[in-house]
Design an enzyme around this catalytic site. Structure first.
Site, mmCIF file in Angstrom:
data_model
loop_
_atom_site.group_PDB
_atom_site.id
_atom_site.type_symbol
_atom_site.label_atom_id
_atom_site.label_comp_id
_atom_site.label_asym_id
_atom_site.label_seq_id
_atom_site.Cartn_x
_atom_site.Cartn_y
_atom_site.Cartn_z
ATOM 1 N N ASP A 35 0.666 -1.000 -0.140
ATOM 2 C CA ASP A 35 0.016 -0.240 -0.388
ATOM 3 C C ASP A 35 0.294 1.392 -0.590
ATOM 4 O O ASP A 35 2.043 1.255 0.285
ATOM 5 C CB ASP A 35 -1.250 -0.317 1.474
ATOM 6 C CG ASP A 35 -2.571 -1.018 1.200
ATOM 7 O OD1 ASP A 35 -1.511 -1.776 0.440
ATOM 8 O OD2 ASP A 35 -2.927 -0.947 2.105
ATOM 9 N N HIS A 180 3.269 -2.269 3.182
ATOM 10 C CA HIS A 180 3.159 -1.188 2.308
ATOM 11 C C HIS A 180 5.006 -0.785 1.901
ATOM 12 O O HIS A 180 5.804 -1.248 1.860
ATOM 13 C CB HIS A 180 3.572 0.090 3.941
ATOM 14 C CG HIS A 180 2.264 -0.105 4.096
ATOM 15 N ND1 HIS A 180 1.747 -0.936 5.245
ATOM 16 C CD2 HIS A 180 1.133 0.845 4.342
ATOM 17 C CE1 HIS A 180 0.883 -0.471 6.194
ATOM 18 N NE2 HIS A 180 0.498 0.223 5.351
#
Length: 238
Positions: A35, A180
């Site tokens: 992400d 991430h």
């Protein structure tokens, strides 16, 4: 990112109002998801680590960043990874009216598809924040909401070996792993404080090494469901 103290409601996997949480797939596969990118400081290193392991992942990108870094987005695609929508920015959707959520999500989908020249299938709400109303707004945009069932809380500024150990603890075939390749900050409409000091590339290598040692194959969500199926459950948190 998702603050660990946030209270959530996770209903049984049989719920009709469902977001993808795990997968049933042939072999010992896990779904890797990233992400908050693409960003020059972290995305290239994550891509390098994935390439070294022959692994694929799904990147949930922020459109504002993708438009600033179209070359990086092209690198993600050229490496064989899947691109999905995380939002125009990182604003928490549960703070917005459902009509605004639908407008922003539809616009984000259109802008990302224009960049990719390809359709976008998956959506992950910023912070995993979702209500039945925002879930319905996203579905009306033709997107499938995706959450996760495995994370090492890699937005926390802790030793990288601890974050990797937490990510791998109990990991099993069918898991959807949240990682991430960026950090939500003022450029995408939020202030989540300073990012962790460790390098995302280092964490990626540790996690990938650990998956290989456990006999698990890292794949994208699209790869996993092409030969298997997504398992959905209701997931709502503010």
């Amino acid at each position: 990112m998702v603050p660990p103290a946030v209270r959530r409601l996770v209903l049984p996997m049989t719920s009709a109002v469902g977001s993808v949480r795990t997968v049933v797939t042939p072999g010992r596969r896990v779904v890797l998801t990233y992400d908050d990118g693409p960003v020059p400081v972290d995305t290239p290193g994550v891509l390098a680590a994935l390439a070294e392991h022959g692994a694929r992942a799904t990147f949930f990108v922020l459109v504002a960043r993708a438009e600033r870094e179209p070359g990086l987005l092209r690198e993600v695609v050229a490496a064989g990874h899947e691109v999905a929508l995380h939002g125009i920015d990182h604003v928490r959707l549960t703070a917005l009216a459902p009509g605004e959520v639908r407008r922003r999500t539809a616009e984000g989908k259109q802008r990302l598809e224009q960049l990719l020249q390809a359709p976008v299938r998956w959506f992950r709400p910023p912070y995993g924040a979702q209500t039945p109303a925002t879930w319905a707004a996203v579905r009306r945009c033709g997107l499938e909401p995706v959450v996760w069932n495995r994370t090492g809380y890699d937005w926390l500024d802790e030793p990288v070996e601890d974050v990797a150990r937490r990510t791998l603890d109990g990991v099993a075939a069918g898991d959807v792993v949240l990682l991430h390749d960026g950090f939500a900050s003022a450029d995408v409409g939020v202030d989540d404080g300073p990012p962790p000091a460790f390098r995302r590339e280092d964490l990626a290598r540790r996690v990938l090494d650990g998956l290989v040692q456990r006999g698990l194959e890292p794949v994208s969500l699209g790869q996993a469901v092409a030969e298997g199926r997504a398992v959905k459950g209701a997931w709502f948190r503010k």
